[in-house]
Design a protein around this motif. Structure first.
Motif, PDB file in Angstrom:
ATOM      1  N   ASN A  47       0.816  -1.163  -0.256  1.00 43.14           N
ATOM      2  CA  ASN A  47       0.046  -0.183   0.003  1.00 43.14           C
ATOM      3  C   ASN A  47       0.742   1.526  -0.044  1.00 43.14           C
ATOM      4  O   ASN A  47       1.974   1.298   0.241  1.00 43.14           O
ATOM      5  CB  ASN A  47      -1.390   0.335   1.137  1.00 43.14           C
ATOM      6  CG  ASN A  47      -0.070  -0.258   2.302  1.00 43.14           C
ATOM      7  OD1 ASN A  47       0.581   0.435   2.877  1.00 43.14           O
ATOM      8  ND2 ASN A  47      -1.076  -1.529   3.201  1.00 43.14           N
ATOM      9  N   PRO A  48       0.702   2.970  -0.264  1.00 37.19           N
ATOM     10  CA  PRO A  48       1.063   3.243  -0.180  1.00 37.19           C
ATOM     11  C   PRO A  48       1.873   4.196   1.204  1.00 37.19           C
ATOM     12  O   PRO A  48       3.287   4.257   0.729  1.00 37.19           O
ATOM     13  CB  PRO A  48       0.279   4.664  -0.896  1.00 37.19           C
ATOM     14  CG  PRO A  48      -0.929   4.339  -1.250  1.00 37.19           C
ATOM     15  CD  PRO A  48      -1.088   3.007  -0.533  1.00 37.19           C
ATOM     16  N   ALA A  49       1.594   3.709   1.892  1.00 34.58           N
ATOM     17  CA  ALA A  49       1.962   3.800   3.127  1.00 34.58           C
ATOM     18  C   ALA A  49       3.461   2.898   3.561  1.00 34.58           C
ATOM     19  O   ALA A  49       4.539   3.190   4.208  1.00 34.58           O
ATOM     20  CB  ALA A  49       1.022   3.818   4.643  1.00 34.58           C
ATOM     21  N   VAL A  50       3.352   2.186   3.165  1.00 35.99           N
ATOM     22  CA  VAL A  50       4.383   0.772   3.106  1.00 35.99           C
ATOM     23  C   VAL A  50       5.515   1.319   2.004  1.00 35.99           C
ATOM     24  O   VAL A  50       6.501   0.937   2.354  1.00 35.99           O
ATOM     25  CB  VAL A  50       4.442  -0.678   3.245  1.00 35.99           C
ATOM     26  CG1 VAL A  50       5.160  -1.797   2.650  1.00 35.99           C
ATOM     27  CG2 VAL A  50       3.156  -1.302   3.827  1.00 35.99           C
ATOM     28  N   ARG A  51       5.017   1.212   1.137  1.00 38.94           N
ATOM     29  CA  ARG A  51       5.522   1.505  -0.088  1.00 38.94           C
ATOM     30  C   ARG A  51       6.706   2.968   0.573  1.00 38.94           C
ATOM     31  O   ARG A  51       7.771   3.569  -0.370  1.00 38.94           O
ATOM     32  CB  ARG A  51       4.925   2.040  -1.410  1.00 38.94           C
ATOM     33  CG  ARG A  51       4.739   0.760  -1.946  1.00 38.94           C
ATOM     34  CD  ARG A  51       6.272   0.266  -2.342  1.00 38.94           C
ATOM     35  NE  ARG A  51       5.164  -1.084  -3.426  1.00 38.94           N
ATOM     36  CZ  ARG A  51       6.606  -1.812  -4.000  1.00 38.94           C
ATOM     37  NH1 ARG A  51       7.602  -1.312  -4.326  1.00 38.94           N
ATOM     38  NH2 ARG A  51       5.618  -2.690  -4.929  1.00 38.94           N
ATOM     39  N   GLY A  52       6.225   4.259   0.803  1.00 41.16           N
ATOM     40  CA  GLY A  52       6.673   5.326   0.890  1.00 41.16           C
ATOM     41  C   GLY A  52       7.637   4.313   2.149  1.00 41.16           C
ATOM     42  O   GLY A  52       8.835   5.693   2.175  1.00 41.16           O
ATOM     43  N   MET A  53       7.655   4.313   3.202  1.00 44.17           N
ATOM     44  CA  MET A  53       8.329   3.887   3.966  1.00 44.17           C
ATOM     45  C   MET A  53       9.783   2.915   2.815  1.00 44.17           C
ATOM     46  O   MET A  53      11.095   3.385   3.274  1.00 44.17           O
ATOM     47  CB  MET A  53       7.538   2.804   5.708  1.00 44.17           C
ATOM     48  CG  MET A  53       6.749   3.497   6.713  1.00 44.17           C
ATOM     49  SD  MET A  53       5.947   2.369   7.020  1.00 44.17           S
ATOM     50  CE  MET A  53       7.078   2.591   8.082  1.00 44.17           C
ATOM     51  N   ILE A  54       9.483   2.505   2.217  1.00 46.70           N
ATOM     52  CA  ILE A  54      10.430   1.832   1.362  1.00 46.70           C
ATOM     53  C   ILE A  54      11.329   2.470   1.101  1.00 46.70           C
ATOM     54  O   ILE A  54      12.372   2.348   0.858  1.00 46.70           O
ATOM     55  CB  ILE A  54       9.901   0.510   0.622  1.00 46.70           C
ATOM     56  CG1 ILE A  54       9.268  -0.687   1.614  1.00 46.70           C
ATOM     57  CG2 ILE A  54      11.112   0.302   0.553  1.00 46.70           C
ATOM     58  CD1 ILE A  54       8.447  -1.622   0.535  1.00 46.70           C
ATOM     59  N   THR A  55      11.614   3.454   0.088  1.00 46.79           N
ATOM     60  CA  THR A  55      11.140   5.180  -0.322  1.00 46.79           C
ATOM     61  C   THR A  55      12.447   5.565   0.346  1.00 46.79           C
ATOM     62  O   THR A  55      13.891   5.443   0.033  1.00 46.79           O
ATOM     63  CB  THR A  55      10.387   5.955  -1.101  1.00 46.79           C
ATOM     64  OG1 THR A  55       9.342   5.062  -1.701  1.00 46.79           O
ATOM     65  CG2 THR A  55      11.732   6.766  -2.051  1.00 46.79           C
ATOM     66  N   ALA A  56      11.850   5.802   1.226  1.00 47.29           N
ATOM     67  CA  ALA A  56      13.051   6.041   2.620  1.00 47.29           C
ATOM     68  C   ALA A  56      14.143   5.499   2.984  1.00 47.29           C
ATOM     69  O   ALA A  56      14.958   5.894   3.958  1.00 47.29           O
ATOM     70  CB  ALA A  56      12.010   6.841   3.584  1.00 47.29           C
ATOM     71  N   VAL A  57      14.455   4.024   2.291  1.00 45.25           N
ATOM     72  CA  VAL A  57      15.406   3.895   3.581  1.00 45.25           C
ATOM     73  C   VAL A  57      15.579   2.776   2.429  1.00 45.25           C
ATOM     74  O   VAL A  57      15.851   1.409   2.696  1.00 45.25           O
ATOM     75  CB  VAL A  57      14.657   2.039   4.790  1.00 45.25           C
ATOM     76  CG1 VAL A  57      15.088   3.631   5.545  1.00 45.25           C
ATOM     77  CG2 VAL A  57      13.917   1.924   4.997  1.00 45.25           C
TER      78      VAL A  57
END
Length: 60
Positions: free
Chosen positions: A40-50
């Motif tokens: 989902n977008p929330a998890v994808r954003g966290m992945i992008t950060a790290v």
């Protein structure tokens, strides 16, 4: 909904605190530990950060 497998491949030691907290929030602790999360977008954003610390695979 699709699922993704996230694996911690590099250490968060020496990284900025927000990146370390993101790794913990994803449920990753030790090197080479993996978790399966909903895509989902929330998890994808966290992945992008790290993204430089983790590898991501799609789970079928």
């Amino acid at each position: 909904m699709a699922q993704i497998k996230i694996t911690l491949t590099k250490s968060p030691i020496g990284r900025i605190p927000s990146q370390r907290k993101t790794v913990v929030a994803l449920g990753l602790g030790k090197l080479n530990s993996s978790v399966i999360k909903e895509d989902n977008p929330a998890v994808r954003g966290m992945i992008t950060a790290v993204s430089h610390l983790v590898t991501v695979e799609e789970v079928k």
